[in-house]
Motif scaffolding. Structure first.
Motif, PDB file in Angstrom:
ATOM      1  N   ALA A 201       0.829  -1.200   0.000  1.00 45.67           N
ATOM      2  CA  ALA A 201       0.000   0.000   0.000  1.00 45.67           C
ATOM      3  C   ALA A 201       0.869   1.258   0.000  1.00 45.67           C
ATOM      4  O   ALA A 201       0.606   2.207  -0.750  1.00 45.67           O
ATOM      5  N   VAL A 202       1.915   1.253   0.813  1.00 44.61           N
ATOM      6  CA  VAL A 202       2.837   2.390   0.843  1.00 44.61           C
ATOM      7  C   VAL A 202       3.537   2.545  -0.500  1.00 44.61           C
ATOM      8  O   VAL A 202       3.680   3.662  -1.028  1.00 44.61           O
ATOM      9  N   LYS A 203       3.982   1.439  -1.070  1.00 45.86           N
ATOM     10  CA  LYS A 203       4.691   1.473  -2.352  1.00 45.86           C
ATOM     11  C   LYS A 203       3.833   2.115  -3.447  1.00 45.86           C
ATOM     12  O   LYS A 203       4.357   2.754  -4.364  1.00 45.86           O
ATOM     13  N   ASN A 204       2.508   1.930  -3.333  1.00 45.60           N
ATOM     14  CA  ASN A 204       1.599   2.472  -4.346  1.00 45.60           C
ATOM     15  C   ASN A 204       0.872   3.730  -3.886  1.00 45.60           C
ATOM     16  O   ASN A 204      -0.067   4.189  -4.535  1.00 45.60           O
ATOM     17  N   ASN A 205       1.311   4.278  -2.746  1.00 43.34           N
ATOM     18  CA  ASN A 205       0.798   5.548  -2.220  1.00 43.34           C
ATOM     19  C   ASN A 205      -0.710   5.515  -1.968  1.00 43.34           C
ATOM     20  O   ASN A 205      -1.410   6.491  -2.221  1.00 43.34           O
ATOM     21  N   VAL A 206      -1.214   4.377  -1.468  1.00 47.21           N
ATOM     22  CA  VAL A 206      -2.640   4.265  -1.144  1.00 47.21           C
ATOM     23  C   VAL A 206      -2.838   3.836   0.310  1.00 47.21           C
ATOM     24  O   VAL A 206      -3.898   3.350   0.682  1.00 47.21           O
ATOM     25  N   GLN A 207      -1.806   4.023   1.134  1.00 49.93           N
ATOM     26  CA  GLN A 207      -1.846   3.505   2.501  1.00 49.93           C
ATOM     27  C   GLN A 207      -2.941   4.153   3.345  1.00 49.93           C
ATOM     28  O   GLN A 207      -3.427   3.544   4.305  1.00 49.93           O
ATOM     29  N   ASP A 208      -3.381   5.353   2.988  1.00 49.74           N
ATOM     30  CA  ASP A 208      -4.424   6.018   3.763  1.00 49.74           C
ATOM     31  C   ASP A 208      -5.814   5.464   3.478  1.00 49.74           C
ATOM     32  O   ASP A 208      -6.769   5.777   4.197  1.00 49.74           O
ATOM     33  N   LYS A 209      -5.940   4.610   2.455  1.00 49.89           N
ATOM     34  CA  LYS A 209      -7.243   4.075   2.072  1.00 49.89           C
ATOM     35  C   LYS A 209      -7.367   2.572   2.300  1.00 49.89           C
ATOM     36  O   LYS A 209      -8.415   1.991   2.011  1.00 49.89           O
ATOM     37  N   ILE A 210      -6.302   1.942   2.800  1.00 52.39           N
ATOM     38  CA  ILE A 210      -6.325   0.493   3.035  1.00 52.39           C
ATOM     39  C   ILE A 210      -6.133   0.216   4.518  1.00 52.39           C
ATOM     40  O   ILE A 210      -5.188   0.713   5.136  1.00 52.39           O
ATOM     41  N   HIS A 211      -7.018  -0.589   5.073  1.00 55.07           N
ATOM     42  CA  HIS A 211      -7.018  -0.892   6.502  1.00 55.07           C
ATOM     43  C   HIS A 211      -6.864  -2.398   6.669  1.00 55.07           C
ATOM     44  O   HIS A 211      -7.624  -3.174   6.090  1.00 55.07           O
ATOM     45  N   CYS A 212      -5.880  -2.813   7.464  1.00 50.62           N
ATOM     46  CA  CYS A 212      -5.518  -4.237   7.575  1.00 50.62           C
ATOM     47  C   CYS A 212      -5.960  -4.809   8.916  1.00 50.62           C
ATOM     48  O   CYS A 212      -5.751  -4.185   9.963  1.00 50.62           O
ATOM     49  N   PHE A 213      -6.531  -6.021   8.862  1.00 48.86           N
ATOM     50  CA  PHE A 213      -7.043  -6.646  10.077  1.00 48.86           C
ATOM     51  C   PHE A 213      -6.855  -8.152  10.039  1.00 48.86           C
ATOM     52  O   PHE A 213      -6.982  -8.780   8.978  1.00 48.86           O
TER      53      PHE A 213
END
Length: 295
Positions: A201-213
């Motif tokens: 997610a960080v590599k593709n600059n979408v980390q603010d929209k993906i939530h991991c559980f």
């Protein structure tokens, strides 16, 4: 650095004990390989696959003595249990980069590129997902993942919420966001998969929209799209759980299913989901359906 690699073919009853012996003799790693192309489609969670005829492969440091290792094994096991004993020296190399020599940009539904670092595509009208082989399953090369990526790239996800159940590398969650989804929830029983998803997610600059559980930590919610690319048996066992995560009228995408398993999976979801005709790639199929709206 140079290594000794020793391999031998044995039966499934002998393989575990032989692996233990090789480890006791100094092997830094021992792996199993299918020696006769015997399919094993769906091992249980945590189960180690042992084939009827298994090749046991052991790696030793260069100061090991292969002749003594062979003598110790032959002293313990009958000759017919140790077939095709082989020894070779192999040179060290950056194994992850060697694998990537065979991993190239892939395009899905004329809209989504999945590319290794340094080979990103910037074709007009497409989005590009950067992904390298790493800690968890899911690069787009396997038919089960490719089928899901084709589905995602072929549908309008604008503003939708998405759950990637059994996320592996997070490739489906990341792809969903790049293709317009508002948010994605990535779920896996393996913490390493969540680590890989967060990294991608960080590599593709979408980390603010993906939530991991982890599954037990996932909050109560319902998504517009739920994807589960796992295997037929857990898909059936988790049908109630997965359906509960899907909003009425939402779209359910199931993959990791062999053609002969499709009927049992459809049956497990019959009360809640109406499926379209399956989509097949090689021996694998994808089931896409819509959850019935509440009456």
């Amino acid at each position: 650095m140079t290594w000794h690699q020793i391999s031998v073919i044995t039966d499934k009853d002998t393989a575990p004990a032989l692996a233990d012996l090789l480890s006791d003799l100094g092997a830094v790693s021992v792996t199993y390989m299918d020696a006769e192309d015997e399919p094993v489609y769906e091992p249980g969670i945590g189960e180690t696959v042992i084939w009827s005829h298994t090749e046991v492969i052991a790696l030793f440091e260069i100061d090991a003595e292969p002749d003594l290792i062979a003598a110790a094994a032959r002293a313990k096991y009958r000759p017919e249990l140790l077939r095709e004993w082989r020894h070779e020296r192999i040179e060290d190399q950056p194994w992850e980069r060697a694998w990537m020599e065979h991993y190239h940009p892939m395009k899905f539904a004329e809209r989504l590129w999945v590319c290794p670092t340094g080979q990103e595509q910037a074709e007009p009208g497409t989005v590009c997902l950067t992904l390298d082989p790493g800690l968890a399953f899911g690069t787009g090369t396997h038919p089960t993942t490719a089928l899901c990526l084709e589905w995602l790239a072929g549908h309008d996800l604008t503003g939708k919420t998405l759950i990637d159940y059994g996320c592996g590398s997070g490739i489906l969650a990341v792809a969903g966001i790049l293709l317009g989804a508002r948010s994605a929830y990535a779920v896996d029983i393996d913490p390493q998969a969540l680590t890989a998803t967060e990294s991608n997610a960080v590599k593709n600059n979408v980390q603010d929209k993906i939530h991991c559980f982890l599954p037990e930590q996932l909050p109560a919610l319902q998504a517009d799209v739920v994807l589960a690319n796992i295997l037929a048996k857990p898909l059936c066992e988790l049908s109630d759980r997965i359906c509960a995560l899907l909003a009425p009228g939402g779209q359910l995408i199931l993959s990791g299913i062999l053609k002969e398993q499709s009927a049992s999976v459809v049956d497990a979801y019959r009360n809640a989901v109406r499926f379209q005709a399956p989509v097949q790639q090689e021996d694998w199929i994808l089931l896409a359906g819509t959850r019935s709206r509440a009456r």
